[in-house]
Design an enzyme around this catalytic site. Structure first.
Site, short mmCIF file in Angstrom:
data_model
loop_
_atom_site.label_atom_id
_atom_site.label_comp_id
_atom_site.label_asym_id
_atom_site.label_seq_id
_atom_site.Cartn_x
_atom_site.Cartn_y
_atom_site.Cartn_z
N ASP A 1 -32.37 55.78 20.61
CA ASP A 1 -31.11 55.09 20.39
C ASP A 1 -30.92 54.05 21.48
O ASP A 1 -31.08 54.36 22.67
CB ASP A 1 -29.93 56.07 20.42
N ASP B 1 -24.64 59.86 7.07
CA ASP B 1 -24.22 60.75 8.16
C ASP B 1 -22.84 61.29 7.85
O ASP B 1 -21.98 60.58 7.30
CB ASP B 1 -24.24 59.99 9.49
#
Length: 250
Positions: A9, A131
């Site tokens: 990330d 998500d």
């Protein structure tokens, strides 16, 4: 076989992890992104999952040069996302050498458009990032870097995408993400029943090799490994061995 997939990330060009998707609760790691990707390749990784966290929130690529640098090494197949708001974003990532484009907010807000991208570029080039967090008895689908709740639910949208010819779905339990509290195995069992034709990548909360095995036993196509690898909870080579054994027993 369930494939362990290391994750990087990115925020401001640095390797970070967020706690439950909260940008105010960030851990920054002292790894250079391209060096970390090379290490994962040395340990046998085939795929790498990369997220532009700045882009996910702003809607504009802010770490594209780093993503392109990782992809250009040719050592890993990269799936990447964060900031895809139109087809130009899809093309830019593919032109940067990304093998699969991860589409999150658009996949929730405008599924018809994203289904068109799947038809044009092929089901192997698009990963739907659905998500989710459980609220009020439903699996909600936040967008914009998990900062805005949308009306559609996971149970509505996932079967619809399956009917359009989608192939790859990445699903993170946001309440588990970055927590090292264990994955929500029940969620992935639910997804496997809800849309059995989809190749689901599980993400969020993996803390041990037992967690990797538990997800492999649910028939997941992939397991995203973030904080656990960054903090040395286990090594990638062991994750591959565990996933292979568990997948063979299914």
């Amino acid at each position: 076989m369930t494939l362990p997939i290391p994750a990087i990330d990115l925020r401001d060009g640095k390797v970070v992890r967020l706690f439950k998707g909260d940008y105010a609760q960030q851990t920054t790691f002292a790894f250079e992104p391209e060096a970390l990707a090379a290490r994962y390749a040395d340990e046998g990784a085939e795929w790498l999952h990369v997220v532009d966290l700045d882009g996910a929130r702003s809607g504009h690529f802010e770490n594209l040069a780093t993503i392109a640098g990782i992809a250009s090494s040719g050592r890993l197949r990269v799936q990447a996302g964060g900031g895809i708001r139109d087809e130009d974003g899809v093309r830019r990532l593919l032109e940067a050498g990304v093998h699969r484009v991860v589409v999150g907010s658009m996949a929730i807000r405008d599924p018809e458009t994203v289904a068109g991208w799947i038809a044009r570029y092929g089901a192997e080039r698009i990963v739907l990032a659905l998500d989710t967090r459980f609220r009020d008895g439903e699996w909600k689908l936040p967008s914009a870097g998990w900062t805005a709740d949308e009306a559609r639910t996971l149970d509505d949208l996932l079967p619809w995408y399956a009917s359009t010819g989608a192939r790859h779905v990445l699903c993170t339990d946001i309440d588990r993400d970055g927590t090292m509290s264990g994955p929500n195995v029940a969620l992935y069992r639910h997804l496997a029943a809800l849309a059995p034709t989809l190749a689901v990548q599980a993400s969020g909360g993996v803390r041990s090799l037992d967690d990797v095995a538990a997800l492999a036993l649910q028939g997941m196509a992939g397991v995203i490994l973030g904080r656990a690898l960054l903090e040395g909870a286990f090594v990638l080579t062991d994750a591959f061995a565990v996933a292979e054994r568990a997948s063979a027993s299914c």
